[in-house]
Design an enzyme around this catalytic site. Structure first.
Site: not given
Ligand code: IVH
Length: 698
Positions: A121, A423
């Site tokens: 993430k 020092c």
């Molecule tokens: S999928 C329909 N995959 O996390 C699914 N999101 O807290 C939508 N994000 O809005 C998102 N890494 O900005 C997805 N590997 C990842 C992600 C990711 C970061 C963010 C994204 C999303 C937010 C949600």
């Protein structure tokens, strides 16, 4: 892995709930628009959990703008409608919550999810990139999830998001824009040089940079894709194709089109079958988090098959087929209350930030590194600043930047020392790292204690307090003087009886036969620690050969480049009188098992060293040791393990990478073992390793 356990606040009454919703909304608006919220992620998550708990008890009092019900929580109204809502993700924080969630998905679709796709993430901000006939035509932020801001002006500044795809397709790429740690450092350097206030962290920097128009400068950002979807103009068969591809294949297709995905990072997306495997992967990603060149705040787990996704469907806020497994916050805002200037054993004067103690990821952080004075200037740090502090895994906490908008005006400049704080001598400020002009003579107690330490001369009974006595009594002025100490001199010191004196003299006598690598290390040559001293000693085999090396010859040693070589040569010249005294005292000046390079040997360093050496069981291997050693290796310190590896012909290293040949993982091994597993690097137990090098253990 530490899971979030901090309990959420409980609201005394409805008014406290209303206030909490307001605070959370403000923080969410700042988050989604790139501002800096006064709440760090951890506090925000806790607040939202408390709000949800209150709402469960008092459903009649739920406010329409509660962060628990909103689409994406954003408050920024943009003018570009999204073709399909840009959803957020629901969160889980523990394996139990995750398992419960998977069971609820299975109930909903009437079967177990076939397989999962697990990916990092990324801690940036969501963006939709529209491609028409293969050309990047528009960039839109998430905004409130239904419409976002047009940020097409940023086209061309985002690495991984090409202006042209490898095929003339029409589709939308969704993913995360972020700044890598290096890009963030660069952005703040450029920004402060232009008179701007620094960004608090990479996420803010990416958000602020993405939305800024007409800046005098551009700074690069990075994109990683996590989704592809059709646009209204996408050909029907292509749209159908996108809608039916498993998620893993979809991201592979994005990569084939030339868009960056996490596939080429240390944490590629993987497809896994069962919940147990997913949880193991979550642990693996969490274990390497601190070493990643960009920030992640969790792991996203998605049903891989389109059929499973369709069966699960989506709510108004988040899909039901995906979840964010949130990792504990590794960033907190705290106050910079002071800067300490410490002088090290080679006379380097290093600043260290003193913080108002703050709990980050299970430990209390009170100090953070500041590398050198220019680091302070570059970050525009001031005393009293609220600063963003980052600490994950084993890494030393660091200050990312001041949170400029929390400044009150009472912050004070950080005063740099004008003379050596140890020092009082003048400071050599000609290089980035400042140094006392007296060099290693400045902090004699530190340099002698280091020299006597277990991994150098290993003189038992010569701890720091004894060294202080010797220095105060004027008996030693450098390490060679240790070998000239007499029985009477030692007996004359306080708390020094006959037995301790004889023991100390015997330990000093024994130190004379330490290998050259340790003697060299004890000298405290600037730019060389334990591992570099071993390389130099193994390469040259004798002190004579080391001392007759010029900068060019010094560069033949692996890891010594054009900058370091002349420094080492100059340092050794400066140390000549001490080295002479050591030789005169009968201290060993050769490295067992090493042969000097041939006179005209200009070949590559390690090959040259290898040429004259007998083959060892670890020839050509790079070995990392982690965890506690047991069995025949139990008594060996980490340094002694590294010495052993090198005697066996291998290279020792402290970090695992694709180039690592073997990881010796003892009890309690954590992130390094996990990383080895992820990368498919060979693992050995301490016993297996002892077997491998048994010839050298005898
Ligand atoms: S999928 C329909 N995959 O996390 C699914 N999101 O807290 C939508 N994000 O809005 C998102 N890494 O900005 C997805 N590997 C990842 C992600 C990711 C970061 C963010 C994204 C999303 C937010 C949600």
């Amino acid at each position: 892995m530490a899971h979030m356990t901090t309990s959420a606040p409980v609201f005394a009454d409805a008014a406290a709930y209303v206030q909490a919703v307001e605070d959370a909304s403000k923080a969410a608006a700042a988050y989604y628009s790139g501002g800096t919220s006064a709440l760090d992620d951890d506090s925000y998550d806790r607040l939202v959990r408390a709000i949800a708990a209150f709402e469960a008890e008092h459903p009649e009092q739920v406010l329409p703008d509660s962060p628990t019900g909103k689409v994406a929580g954003g408050a920024v109204q943009g003018d570009v409608p999204h073709t399909a809502a840009m959803l957020s993700l629901d969160n889980v924080f523990t394996p139990e919550e995750f398992t419960t969630w998977t069971a609820s998905v299975a109930r909903r679709i009437g079967r177990e999810v076939t397989r999962w796709n697990v990916q990092p993430k990324l801690d940036g901000l969501a963006i939709a990139a529209r491609y028409t006939d293969g050309r990047l035509t528009r960039l839109v932020t998430r905004g409130d999830g239904t419409a976002g801001e047009d940020v097409s002006h940023a086209i061309g500044t985002i690495e991984g998001l090409p202006g042209r795809l490898t095929e003339p397709v029409t589709l939308e790429v969704r993913g995360e824009v972020l700044m890598t740690n290096d890009q963030f450092e660069h952005a703040n350097t450029v920004r402060t040089a232009h008179g701007g206030a620094p960004f608090a962290n990479p996420r803010n920097a990416a958000a602020g940079t993405l939305r800024a128009k007409d800046r005098a400068y551009t700074v690069p950002m990075t994109f990683f894709a996590y989704g592809l979807l059709p646009l209204p103009d996408t050909a029907a068969d292509a749209a159908e194709h996108l809608a039916t591809l498993p998620h893993g294949d979809l991201l592979q297709y994005a990569a084939d089109l030339g868009v960056r995905t996490p596939a080429d990072t240390q944490v590629p997306g993987v497809t896994l079958d069962g919940v147990e495997d997913v949880l193991a992967r979550v642990e693996e990603i969490a274990a390497v988090r601190a070493e990643l060149p960009f920030g992640i705040d969790g792991i996203v787990v998605k049903a891989d098959l389109a059929a499973d996704q369709q069966a699960a469907g989506s709510g108004s806020r988040a899909p039901r087929w995906a979840i964010a497994f949130k990792l504990p916050a590794v960033e907190k805002i705290t106050k910079l209350v002071g800067v300490e200037w410490n002088v090290g054993r080679t006379g380097i004067i290093a600043p260290r930030a003193v913080l108002e103690p703050v709990d980050i990821d299970g430990s209390t952080v009170t100090y953070a590194t500041l590398h050198n004075p220019s680091d302070i200037t570059r970050r525009d740090l001031r005393l009293g600043d609220q600063v963003m502090v980052y600490k994950a895994g084993d890494i030393i906490p660091r200050i990312e930047a001041p949170v400029a908008h929390l400044r009150t005006g009472d912050e004070q400049p950080i005063v740099f020392p004008e003379v050596c704080p140890q020092c009082g001598s003048a400071i050599d400020a000609s290089e980035q790292r400042w140094r006392c002009e007296r060099g290693r003579d400045c902090h004699l107690v530190a340099s002698l204690s280091y020299a006597a330490g277990r991994d150098q001369l290993d003189i038992e009974g010569l701890g720091a307090s004894r060294v202080v006595q010797l220095v105060d009594a004027g008996l030693v002025a450098d390490i060679a003087d240790l070998f000239a100490l007499t029985r009477d001199q030692l007996l004359g010191l306080e708390r020094m009886g006959e037995t301790s004196t004889d023991n100390l003299l015997a330990a000093i006598e024994a130190a004379k036969s330490q290998p050259l690598s340790r003697v060299l290390c004890a000298l405290g040559v600037r730019g060389t620690g334990r591992s570099m001293s071993r390389r130099i000693a193994r390469h040259f085999a004798t002190m004579d050969h080391i001392r007759s090396a010029d900068a060019n010859a010094m560069q033949q040693v692996g890891g010594i480049g054009t900058e370091k070589a002349p420094v080492i040569v100059a340092e050794l010249a400066e140390l000549a009188p001490v080295i002479e005294k050591l030789i005169a005292s009968g201290v060993n000046m050769s490295e067992p098992g090493a042969t000097p390079p041939a006179p005209d040997d200009q070949a590559d360093s390690d090959d040259a060293a290898d040429a004259g050496r007998q083959a060892g069981p670890l020839d050509g291997m790079t070995v990392v040791v982690t965890g506690a050693m047991t069995g025949p290796l139990e008594q060996l310190s980490r340094n002694e393990m590294n010495e052993l590896i090198e005697r066996a012909g291998g290279k020792s290293s402290s970090s695992v990478s694709k180039r690592t040949s073997l990881v010796v993982a003892g009890e309690g091994a954590g992130s390094k073992r996990a990383k080895a597993e992820t990368l498919g690097v060979r693992l050995a137990t301490p016993d297996e390793f002892a077997e491998l090098v048994s010839a050298l253990l005898a």
